[in-house]
Design an enzyme around this catalytic site. Structure first.
Site: not given
Ligand code: DAK
Length: 259
Positions: A67, A110, A113, A133
């Site tokens: 997400a 997400g 998921e 997360e």
């Molecule tokens: N959200 C927003 N931006 C994201 C992102 C994300 N999840 N993942 C990557 N990006 C963006 C980065 O910020 C970056 O943007 P700029 O800085 O260039 O503007 C761009 O994508 C490229 O990412 P990186 O520069 O970080 O790329 P790398 O290859 O170095 O790293 C990475 C890739 C996937 C390891 C890293 O980006 C990362 O750790 N991303 C976050 C992964 C994460 O934590 N995912 C879980 C998010 S929480 C719900 C339903 C579902 C959910 C919640 C509620 N309801 C029904 C209520 C789900 C929650 C989640 O998924």
């Protein structure tokens, strides 16, 4: 509806539709609008009689990295309650037609998921699955703790959810999370092949069969068997059952109409 963050194409001749998550710069992070568009596309395809199987994919680098954290960062619990994203996720989960996730690159949070909400997953060798997360101070909220645990078992699910570690496509296959792993160049082709096999079957039987398999996740054995039995009887109310069995007897290919 005009889509900004997804694309949607249908090959009606082969009865397959392809929905592509399309925010490549953000690794297909699932913002609210993207999820609304996805819900709309899936509902539209579900209601289209020409479509028999749906594929959801991203690009080589990411299926979806979760997400959109930037969108969620400042939200309060009450914001989350009022936005009620679960309604969107629930609708997506209720898609009656078979949905295949074609996954390459990051499939996280997400994104993982969403892939697990699909009925089958084809993974490219570069796919990485995870529920990270915990690293941003939250926990999975769209089925990650439940579907992942059912798919890979408690030990691995607990480790992934509590540490946020990613697993490779190969590990995901060994753990039973994905149907198969193929080279990155052909992961979409492989998903289309699988979709084609599904699309050739009776849409009525496919719908009842999908419903029955999913029932195994939220019922005890007896209730599930009873549900299966009802759906099995129901197949005999379809023209497709007559056509399928008749074609077997006449040694020809069946022509299923979904009636
Ligand atoms: N959200 C927003 N931006 C994201 C992102 C994300 N999840 N993942 C990557 N990006 C963006 C980065 O910020 C970056 O943007 P700029 O800085 O260039 O503007 C761009 O994508 C490229 O990412 P990186 O520069 O970080 O790329 P790398 O290859 O170095 O790293 C990475 C890739 C996937 C390891 C890293 O980006 C990362 O750790 N991303 C976050 C992964 C994460 O934590 N995912 C879980 C998010 S929480 C719900 C339903 C579902 C959910 C919640 C509620 N309801 C029904 C209520 C789900 C929650 C989640 O998924």
């Amino acid at each position: 509806m005009q889509y900004e963050f997804i694309t949607c194409e249908s090959a009606y001749q082969s009865h397959i539709a392809l929905v592509r998550l399309n925010r490549p710069k953000e690794l297909n992070a699932l913002n609210l609008q993207l999820m609304q568009e996805l819900k709309h596309a899936l509902q539209t395809l579900d209601n289209n009689e020409d479509v028999r199987c749906i594929i959801i994919t991203g690009n080589e680098k990411a299926f979806a990295a979760g997400a959109d954290i930037k969108q969620m960062e400042s939200r309060t619990a009450i914001d989350m309650l009022i936005i009620d994203q679960f309604e969107t996720w629930d609708q997506i989960r209720k898609t009656k037609k078979p949905v295949i996730a074609a996954v390459s690159g990051f499939c996280l949070g997400g994104g993982c998921e969403l892939a697990m909400t699909c009925d089958m997953i084809i993974a490219s060798e570069s796919a990485k699955f995870g529920q990270p997360e915990i690293k941003i101070g939250i926990m999975p909220g769209a089925g990650g703790t439940q579907r992942l645990t059912r798919a890979v078992g408690k030990a691995l699910a607990m480790e992934m959810v509590l540490t946020g570690k990613f697993i490779s496509a190969e590990e995901a296959w060994q753990a039973g999370l994905v149907n198969r792993v193929v080279p990155e160049e052909v992961y979409l082709e492989e998903a289309v092949k699988l979709a084609n096999e599904v699309a050739q079957q009776s849409p009525v039987a496919i719908r009842l069969a999908k419903e029955s398999v999913l029932k195994a996740f939220d019922s005890g054995l007896q209730e599930g068997l009873y549900f299966e039995r009802k759906n099995f009887y129901m197949c005999f109310a379809s023209e497709d059952q007559k056509e399928g069995m008749n074609a077997f007897v006449e040694k020809r290919k069946p022509n299923f109409k979904g009636k």
